[in-house]
Scaffold this active site. Sequence first.
Site, mmCIF file in Angstrom:
data_model
loop_
_atom_site.group_PDB
_atom_site.id
_atom_site.type_symbol
_atom_site.label_atom_id
_atom_site.label_comp_id
_atom_site.label_asym_id
_atom_site.label_seq_id
_atom_site.Cartn_x
_atom_site.Cartn_y
_atom_site.Cartn_z
ATOM 1 N N LYS A 204 11.476 -1.271 -4.032
ATOM 2 C CA LYS A 204 11.623 -2.732 -4.072
ATOM 3 C C LYS A 204 12.386 -3.221 -5.299
ATOM 4 O O LYS A 204 12.559 -2.512 -6.273
ATOM 5 C CB LYS A 204 10.246 -3.405 -3.920
ATOM 6 C CG LYS A 204 9.811 -3.369 -2.446
ATOM 7 C CD LYS A 204 8.582 -4.155 -2.129
ATOM 8 C CE LYS A 204 8.326 -4.058 -0.612
ATOM 9 N NZ LYS A 204 7.029 -4.581 -0.231
ATOM 10 N N ARG A 238 2.777 2.844 1.247
ATOM 11 C CA ARG A 238 3.852 2.695 2.227
ATOM 12 C C ARG A 238 5.160 3.074 1.535
ATOM 13 O O ARG A 238 5.586 2.376 0.620
ATOM 14 C CB ARG A 238 3.869 1.242 2.724
ATOM 15 C CG ARG A 238 4.874 0.969 3.821
ATOM 16 C CD ARG A 238 4.853 -0.493 4.223
ATOM 17 N NE ARG A 238 5.789 -0.750 5.296
ATOM 18 C CZ ARG A 238 7.099 -0.915 5.112
ATOM 19 N NH1 ARG A 238 7.613 -0.902 3.905
ATOM 20 N NH2 ARG A 238 7.893 -1.126 6.149
HETATM 21 N N1 HH2 Z 1 6.960 -4.199 2.711
HETATM 22 C C1 HH2 Z 1 7.960 -4.262 3.610
HETATM 23 C C2 HH2 Z 1 7.690 -4.252 4.974
HETATM 24 N N2 HH2 Z 1 6.436 -4.110 5.436
HETATM 25 N N3 HH2 Z 1 4.122 -3.835 5.006
HETATM 26 C C3 HH2 Z 1 3.106 -3.735 4.146
HETATM 27 N N4 HH2 Z 1 1.849 -3.571 4.590
HETATM 28 N N5 HH2 Z 1 3.312 -3.808 2.785
HETATM 29 C C4 HH2 Z 1 4.559 -3.949 2.257
HETATM 30 O O1 HH2 Z 1 4.675 -4.024 1.010
HETATM 31 C C5 HH2 Z 1 5.673 -4.052 3.149
HETATM 32 C C6 HH2 Z 1 5.407 -3.993 4.548
HETATM 33 C C7 HH2 Z 1 9.382 -4.375 3.146
HETATM 34 O O2 HH2 Z 1 9.990 -3.115 3.028
HETATM 35 P P1 HH2 Z 1 11.005 -2.438 4.090
HETATM 36 O O3 HH2 Z 1 10.343 -2.216 5.416
HETATM 37 O O4 HH2 Z 1 11.572 -1.218 3.503
HETATM 38 O O5 HH2 Z 1 12.181 -3.455 4.219
HETATM 39 P P2 HH2 Z 1 12.566 -4.506 5.325
HETATM 40 O O6 HH2 Z 1 11.463 -5.497 5.400
HETATM 41 O O7 HH2 Z 1 13.858 -5.093 4.800
HETATM 42 O O8 HH2 Z 1 12.732 -3.783 6.639
#
Ligand code: HH2
Length: 259
Positions: A204, A238
């Site tokens: 992040k 995660r």
């Molecule tokens: N962060 C993201 C997405 N889902 N779910 C939980 N439970 N906790 C988190 O911190 C979290 C999450 C964001 O990360 P990412 O999936 O890599 O990116 P994007 O939302 O751009 O797909």
Amino acid sequence: MGVVNVTPDSFSDGGEFLEPAAAITHARRLLAEGADLLDVGGESTRPGAEPVSEAVELERVMPVIEALGAEGAPLSIDTSKAAVADAALAAGASFVNDVTALRGDSEMAAVVAAAGADVCLVHMLGEPRTMQDDPRYGDVVGEVREFLEERLAWAVAQGIAEDRIWIDPGIGFGKTLEHNLELIRRLDEIAGVGRPVVFGASRKRFLGHLTGREERDRVAGTVAANLLAFERGAAMFRVHEVAPTLDALRVAGATLERS
Ligand code: HH2
């Protein structure tokens, strides 16, 4: 929890796994590295992301969920839409990861309750399109804790078994660098709510601020944040890369005599 983003626009791996075959191969690799759960998502929640329709989300995630479900893979669906969760649960998912904490779709709680699925309630201030526009708190940890307690009680009142509920402080979801650091520093107060804590710091932006590194080069920063969270009671991590965090957690777990 290994991340499988079937999206064109996720902040660190957008477009890489949009083809089902690429997502499935990636998911198998995360399992081989030791993931206990695969979190499959078809909508980016990065700051500024535009929402996608239910049809598009289903089209992205279902071929991946169906293929992995048929192999018996442990699956989480990362969605805030009840219809997407419902379809994924029917195809073998057992966990719903809802960054809106059941606020995004009035049918979501009923879908989770009927399936007897696990659910993760995530704290987010505002919504992805605008959440990073000057987020403010009096006491970020107290407010996040209060929110999670309220959502937990609400979910139980909707018929979701308490022992199926996970909570997540939502690192980066309407938080400044200082807010994220304060949440990690005092994560034990979030764990004090009494439900297992999911922690999502992987790659992040705050890690980029601290290290000056691009998304893909934030693995050491990710591991550091995960270890600090583990020490303060987090139960699930995660991550985009499973192996480095798992190695670090094994060393920390043995040292602290925790698993
Ligand atoms: N962060 C993201 C997405 N889902 N779910 C939980 N439970 N906790 C988190 O911190 C979290 C999450 C964001 O990360 P990412 O999936 O890599 O990116 P994007 O939302 O751009 O797909």
